[in-house]
Design a protein around this motif. Structure first.
Motif, PDB file in Angstrom:
ATOM      1  N   ALA A   5      13.620   5.357  28.136  1.00  0.00           N
ATOM      2  CA  ALA A   5      12.868   6.563  27.787  1.00  0.00           C
ATOM      3  C   ALA A   5      12.297   6.400  26.395  1.00  0.00           C
ATOM      4  N   GLY A   6      11.350   5.546  26.267  1.00  0.00           N
ATOM      5  CA  GLY A   6      10.708   5.357  24.980  1.00  0.00           C
ATOM      6  C   GLY A   6       9.592   6.386  24.778  1.00  0.00           C
ATOM      7  N   SER A   7       9.129   6.525  23.575  1.00  0.00           N
ATOM      8  CA  SER A   7       8.058   7.484  23.303  1.00  0.00           C
ATOM      9  C   SER A   7       6.747   6.956  23.889  1.00  0.00           C
ATOM     10  N   ALA A   8       5.987   7.879  24.424  1.00  0.00           N
ATOM     11  CA  ALA A   8       4.717   7.496  25.023  1.00  0.00           C
ATOM     12  C   ALA A   8       3.730   7.123  23.921  1.00  0.00           C
ATOM     13  N   ARG A   9       2.817   6.268  24.256  1.00  0.00           N
ATOM     14  CA  ARG A   9       1.796   5.873  23.306  1.00  0.00           C
ATOM     15  C   ARG A   9       0.884   7.071  23.033  1.00  0.00           C
ATOM     16  N   PRO A  10       0.602   7.412  21.801  1.00  0.00           N
ATOM     17  CA  PRO A  10      -0.242   8.574  21.527  1.00  0.00           C
ATOM     18  C   PRO A  10      -1.675   8.335  22.017  1.00  0.00           C
ATOM     19  N   GLN A  11      -2.198   9.325  22.664  1.00  0.00           N
ATOM     20  CA  GLN A  11      -3.551   9.237  23.170  1.00  0.00           C
ATOM     21  C   GLN A  11      -4.508   9.667  22.066  1.00  0.00           C
ATOM     22  N   ARG A  12      -5.483   8.855  21.775  1.00  0.00           N
ATOM     23  CA  ARG A  12      -6.467   9.185  20.753  1.00  0.00           C
ATOM     24  C   ARG A  12      -7.822   9.309  21.421  1.00  0.00           C
ATOM     25  N   MET A  13      -8.592  10.260  20.946  1.00  0.00           N
ATOM     26  CA  MET A  13      -9.927  10.466  21.481  1.00  0.00           C
ATOM     27  C   MET A  13     -10.926  10.048  20.408  1.00  0.00           C
ATOM     28  N   SER A  14     -11.936   9.367  20.830  1.00  0.00           N
ATOM     29  CA  SER A  14     -12.955   8.959  19.872  1.00  0.00           C
ATOM     30  C   SER A  14     -13.785  10.170  19.456  1.00  0.00           C
ATOM     31  N   VAL A  15     -14.504  10.015  18.347  1.00  0.00           N
ATOM     32  CA  VAL A  15     -15.337  11.110  17.853  1.00  0.00           C
ATOM     33  C   VAL A  15     -16.450  11.421  18.856  1.00  0.00           C
ATOM     34  N   GLY A  16     -17.030  10.423  19.442  1.00  0.00           N
ATOM     35  CA  GLY A  16     -18.091  10.627  20.434  1.00  0.00           C
ATOM     36  C   GLY A  16     -17.590  11.387  21.649  1.00  0.00           C
TER      37      GLY A  16
END
Length: 84
Positions: A5-16
């Motif tokens: 149960a590791g931490s999920a990879r953070p989802q990042r959204m691009s500026v566009g």
């Protein structure tokens, strides 16, 4: 059995992508919400036009103007009865 149960990879959204999401949200707002504000005004305007048309049709005189050479129609109130 082991559970990882590791931490999920953070989802990042691009500026566009974020700007595109804002534009899509605004377009959906104008397409969906604004007609709900305008529709009652259009319904009132259509009802008023129907009222005007029906009122103008109902207010036409019942006695048509007499043609030249035909006897004049008598007035139901007797006004002008002695003027010949």
């Amino acid at each position: 059995m082991a559970v990882h149960a590791g931490s999920a990879r953070p989802q990042r959204m691009s500026v566009g992508a974020a700007i595109l999401r804002v534009f899509v949200t605004l377009i959906l707002f104008f397409v969906v919400f604004i007609p709900f504000l305008i529709a009652p005004l259009l319904a009132l305007a259509a009802g008023y036009l129907v009222y005007i048309v029906m009122r103008s049709r109902g207010s036409k005189p019942t006695n048509a103007p007499s043609a030249p050479g035909s006897p004049a129609a008598t007035s139901p109130s007797g006004f002008g009865a002695g003027a010949s």
